[in-house]
Design a protein around this motif. Structure first.
Motif, short mmCIF file in Angstrom:
data_model
loop_
_atom_site.label_atom_id
_atom_site.label_comp_id
_atom_site.label_asym_id
_atom_site.label_seq_id
_atom_site.Cartn_x
_atom_site.Cartn_y
_atom_site.Cartn_z
N LEU A 51 23.55 18.70 71.65
CA LEU A 51 23.89 18.96 73.06
C LEU A 51 22.64 19.00 73.93
O LEU A 51 22.64 18.47 75.05
N THR A 52 21.59 19.60 73.43
CA THR A 52 20.34 19.67 74.19
C THR A 52 19.78 18.28 74.44
O THR A 52 19.30 17.98 75.55
N LYS A 90 40.92 25.05 79.92
CA LYS A 90 42.26 25.55 80.27
C LYS A 90 42.61 26.81 79.48
O LYS A 90 43.36 27.65 79.96
N LYS A 91 42.04 26.92 78.27
CA LYS A 91 42.32 28.09 77.43
C LYS A 91 41.27 29.18 77.60
O LYS A 91 41.14 30.05 76.75
N GLY A 92 40.49 29.12 78.68
CA GLY A 92 39.46 30.13 78.91
C GLY A 92 38.31 30.03 77.93
O GLY A 92 37.77 31.04 77.48
N TRP A 93 37.92 28.81 77.60
CA TRP A 93 36.84 28.52 76.66
C TRP A 93 37.15 29.08 75.26
O TRP A 93 36.30 29.63 74.58
N TRP A 107 27.64 23.43 76.89
CA TRP A 107 28.77 22.63 77.36
C TRP A 107 28.90 22.72 78.88
O TRP A 107 29.14 21.71 79.55
N VAL A 108 28.74 23.91 79.42
CA VAL A 108 28.85 24.09 80.88
C VAL A 108 27.77 23.28 81.59
O VAL A 108 28.05 22.58 82.58
N LYS A 109 26.55 23.34 81.10
CA LYS A 109 25.45 22.56 81.69
C LYS A 109 25.72 21.06 81.58
O LYS A 109 25.51 20.31 82.53
N LEU A 110 26.19 20.63 80.43
CA LEU A 110 26.47 19.21 80.22
C LEU A 110 27.61 18.74 81.13
O LEU A 110 27.53 17.65 81.71
N GLU A 112 28.34 19.93 84.03
CA GLU A 112 27.75 19.86 85.36
C GLU A 112 27.01 18.52 85.55
O GLU A 112 27.16 17.85 86.56
N LEU A 113 26.23 18.14 84.57
CA LEU A 113 25.47 16.89 84.65
C LEU A 113 26.37 15.67 84.64
O LEU A 113 26.08 14.67 85.31
N THR A 114 27.46 15.71 83.90
CA THR A 114 28.35 14.55 83.84
C THR A 114 29.15 14.38 85.13
O THR A 114 29.74 13.32 85.35
N GLN A 115 29.15 15.38 85.99
CA GLN A 115 29.79 15.25 87.30
C GLN A 115 28.93 14.39 88.23
O GLN A 115 29.44 13.80 89.18
N THR A 116 27.64 14.31 87.96
CA THR A 116 26.71 13.53 88.77
C THR A 116 26.72 12.06 88.39
O THR A 116 26.47 11.19 89.22
N HIS A 117 27.02 11.77 87.14
CA HIS A 117 26.92 10.42 86.61
C HIS A 117 28.28 9.93 86.11
O HIS A 117 29.16 10.73 85.80
N ASP A 118 28.42 8.62 86.02
CA ASP A 118 29.61 7.99 85.44
C ASP A 118 29.28 7.70 83.98
O ASP A 118 28.65 6.69 83.67
#
Length: 149
Positions: A51-52, A90-93, A107-110, A112-118
């Protein structure tokens, strides 16, 4: 929108233990020019390093891009392609087994980053001669070695 090909890898030896991550970014406009990234952590897991690596690779992009992301981590690829992330949120993580999702911070950071890119995710089999995947494996090892001075 610029297009970029990214390969990433991460791992530990032993798991858990000291870990490293590596990534290669390749511009579709200049495929002969690549950017190599690597790093490590003293006490981590294989999954955290996978993930990192993805996070560090996406953070290295200077503007929104169409990203063809290649990983040998089914954990990473399936979380996006098979909708695991949406289900966890949806299940509260929580997982299907009602346990807390591991590595939520990453996962939260990732996400966030995938919202910027396609981002388009592709799984590649590890250690099978895929040039850039093999390079990422060596970069992850280099990241672990940096921990030892």
């Amino acid at each position: 929108m610029d297009e970029v090909i990214i390969y990433s890898d991460g791992g530990c030896s032993p798991n858990p233990g000291p870990g490293g991550w590596g990534a290669v970014l390749i511009s579709s406009k200049k495929p002969d020019k690549t950017k190599e990234l690597c790093g490590g952590e003293k006490d981590t897991t294989n999954n955290r390093m996978e993930l990192t690596a993805a996070i560090k690779a996406l953070e290295a992009l200077k503007r929104p891009c169409k990203v063809h992301f290649h990983t040998d981590s089914q954990y990473l690829q399936k979380a996006f392609v098979n909708g695991w992330l949406e289900k966890w949120q949806k299940k509260g993580w929580k997982t299907a087994g009602k346990k807390p999702v591991k590595n939520k911070d990453l996962w939260v950071k990732l996400l966030e980053l995938t919202q910027t890119h396609d981002v388009h995710w592709t799984w590649v089999r590890g250690h099978c001669g895929v040039e850039y995947n093999e390079l990422c494996d060596r970069l992850a090892a280099k990241g672990r070695e940096k921990l030892n001075g």
